[in-house]
Design an enzyme around this catalytic site. Structure first.
Site, PDB file in Angstrom:
ATOM      1  N   PRO A 168       0.832  -1.216   0.000  1.00 12.37           N
ATOM      2  CA  PRO A 168       0.000   0.000   0.000  1.00 12.37           C
ATOM      3  C   PRO A 168       0.860   1.257   0.000  1.00 12.37           C
ATOM      4  O   PRO A 168       0.538   2.225  -0.704  1.00 12.37           O
ATOM      5  CB  PRO A 168      -0.813  -0.138   1.291  1.00 12.37           C
ATOM      6  CG  PRO A 168      -0.906  -1.616   1.500  1.00 12.37           C
ATOM      7  CD  PRO A 168       0.406  -2.175   1.033  1.00 12.37           C
ATOM      8  N   TYR A 169       1.969   1.275   0.748  1.00 10.54           N
ATOM      9  CA  TYR A 169       2.855   2.450   0.745  1.00 10.54           C
ATOM     10  C   TYR A 169       3.314   2.769  -0.678  1.00 10.54           C
ATOM     11  O   TYR A 169       3.192   3.909  -1.152  1.00 10.54           O
ATOM     12  CB  TYR A 169       4.075   2.210   1.648  1.00 10.54           C
ATOM     13  CG  TYR A 169       5.198   3.196   1.371  1.00 10.54           C
ATOM     14  CD1 TYR A 169       5.110   4.513   1.802  1.00 10.54           C
ATOM     15  CD2 TYR A 169       6.330   2.806   0.642  1.00 10.54           C
ATOM     16  CE1 TYR A 169       6.120   5.424   1.507  1.00 10.54           C
ATOM     17  CE2 TYR A 169       7.340   3.706   0.351  1.00 10.54           C
ATOM     18  CZ  TYR A 169       7.234   5.017   0.786  1.00 10.54           C
ATOM     19  OH  TYR A 169       8.228   5.917   0.488  1.00 10.54           O
ATOM     20  N   ALA A 170       3.860   1.756  -1.351  1.00  8.57           N
ATOM     21  CA  ALA A 170       4.379   1.986  -2.704  1.00  8.57           C
ATOM     22  C   ALA A 170       3.257   2.421  -3.649  1.00  8.57           C
ATOM     23  O   ALA A 170       3.458   3.254  -4.532  1.00  8.57           O
ATOM     24  CB  ALA A 170       5.072   0.730  -3.224  1.00  8.57           C
ATOM     25  N   THR A 172       0.667   4.189  -2.869  1.00  9.13           N
ATOM     26  CA  THR A 172       0.337   5.614  -2.676  1.00  9.13           C
ATOM     27  C   THR A 172       1.300   6.483  -3.487  1.00  9.13           C
ATOM     28  O   THR A 172       0.924   7.537  -3.988  1.00  9.13           O
ATOM     29  CB  THR A 172       0.395   6.045  -1.195  1.00  9.13           C
ATOM     30  OG1 THR A 172       1.750   5.987  -0.695  1.00  9.13           O
ATOM     31  CG2 THR A 172      -0.524   5.206  -0.320  1.00  9.13           C
TER      32      THR A 172
END
Ligand SMILES: NC(=O)c1ccc[n+]([C@@H]2O[C@H](COP(=O)([O-])OP(=O)(O)OC[C@H]3O[C@@H](n4cnc5c(N)ncnc54)[C@H](O)[C@@H]3O)[C@@H](O)[C@H]2O)c1
Length: 360
Positions: A168-170, A172
């Site tokens: 999910p971080y990547a 975003t």
């Protein structure tokens, strides 16, 4: 607003100048650094100050440190707070560019709390870009990440490599790149996404460094193991790399910060105002792939102490990693990294010893 546009045009021309005269005039250039109380943002802020560029820091201190803003123009608050952004631009109408380094960054946390990450890194960033565009600022440097790439068989990537963010971080970061590209196509905004590889080290003058005591990335874990006599875990030993451990492109954070200074200096050459293109991406790495086991060896050599080591499976969201094969940063920004991995390890260790006295 009336005089902002001519001022921006004037500064755009000044930024193309080199030499002492150009540098003297650079003193008039002002940049808003969102996330400027964090690890990378505070280092970029220091590099700007050293280069004669005037920074204005905006940070909500969710992970940043107020100590890193001492003596610097600082607004405490959120990037989504439109009234605050308006006040920043009203009080600094001569801001010529924005560096957007504000984000949440912990990959396993993003796996556990995806909505929080999409809210903080995407929803709020959309608001921020809107406020920046509304205030007439047209130069935007975005802190993106090499974690959005799908590495090829040799783990080397360039700006044309496939995009396949796995956490999910990547995701975003990938989403924000599209947001910026679309916004730049439709408005006066010009944006460059700088895709960072793996920052290590600290400001060589030791003004700033990693703010947390026990960082979750690999060098942080090595330092924690050294300082507390703990076992170091090589997380992931079955990746298809030369020794089975993950591969990274460790770039000294001061080199990374210098790349921002160069990107500000050469912004109007990369994306001329009124030019055909209004969006670009540039990898910021050293070009050298280093495996986790190789980093471990380098660390033990610099620290001059063997560590106790165990091998485990990968953590949630972990990927094999990659390194850059791109020369775009050298060509477009006239930038090259100067520090080695060993320098980064040494500066990280130095900062770690100093950190408790700098950060109360
Ligand atoms: N550190 C890395 O390994 C790495 C790698 C690639 C990309 N990046 C990117 O670089 C940027 C900086 O990362 P960092 O390592 O310095 O992290 P950091 O946590 O040290 O810095 C982020 C800063 O942003 C601030 N912030 C977060 N959300 C905010 C909001 N809504 N409003 C205002 N301020 C807010 C935090 O308080 C903090 O000071 C991030 O965008 C990150 O995704 C980091």
């Amino acid at each position: 607003m009336v005089w902002v546009l001519p001022a921006m045009l004037l500064v755009g021309n000044l930024w193309r100048q080199e030499g002492d005269a150009g540098r003297d005039r650079l003193a008039r250039v002002k940049v808003l650094i969102a996330g400027g109380a964090g690890f990378i943002g505070s280092t970029v802020t220091s590099a700007c100050i050293d280069a004669g560029i005037e920074p204005v820091v905006l940070d909500n201190l969710v992970t940043g440190r107020v100590e890193f803003t001492a003596g610097r123009a600082f607004y405490e608050g959120d990037i989504a707070d439109g009234a605050l952004i308006d006040r920043v631009f009203a009080e600094h109408p001569d801001i010529d560019a924005v560096v957007h380094a504000a984000a949440l960054i912990v990959v396993p946390e993003s796996v556990a709390e995806p909505l929080r990450y999409y809210r903080e890194n995407v929803s709020k960033s959309v608001e921020f870009i809107d406020h920046v565009v509304r205030n007439g600022c047209t130069r935007y440097l975005f802190s993106s990440s090499a974690s959005i790439y799908r590495p090829g068989d040799d783990f080397a990537v360039d700006e044309h490599s496939a995009i396949e963010p796995l956490s999910p971080y990547a995701r975003t970061k990938a989403v924000m790149e599209w947001v910026l590209e679309d916004t730049a196509a439709a408005t006066g905004l010009r944006a460059i996404s700088l895709r960072y590889f793996n920052p290590i080290g600290a400001d060589p003058k030791m003004r700033t460094g990693l703010q947390i005591a026990k960082p979750s990335h690999v060098l942080g874990k090595l330092i924690t193991a050294l300082e507390n006599d703990e076992v170091f875990s090589v997380t992931g030993i079955d990746w298809p790399t030369r020794d089975g451990s993950g591969i990274r492109d460790f770039i000294h954070v001061w080199d990374l910060a210098q790349a921002h200074v160069q990107a500000l200096r050469h912004f109007d050459e990369v994306l001329p105002e009124g030019g055909e293109r209004s969006y670009d991406v540039i990898n910021l790495g050293t070009g050298n792939g280093t495996t986790v086991r190789e980093l471990l060896d380098a660390f033990q050599a610099v620290a001059d102490k063997p560590l106790r080591v165990e091998e485990t499976g990968p953590r949630p969201g972990d990927t094999v990693g990659s390194y850059t094969r791109s020369t775009r940063a050298r060509e477009l920004l006239h930038w090259a990294p100067e520090f080695s991995t060993e320098d980064g390890i040494r500066h990280s260790l130095e900062w770690s010893a100093l950190r408790p006295t700098v950060l109360s």
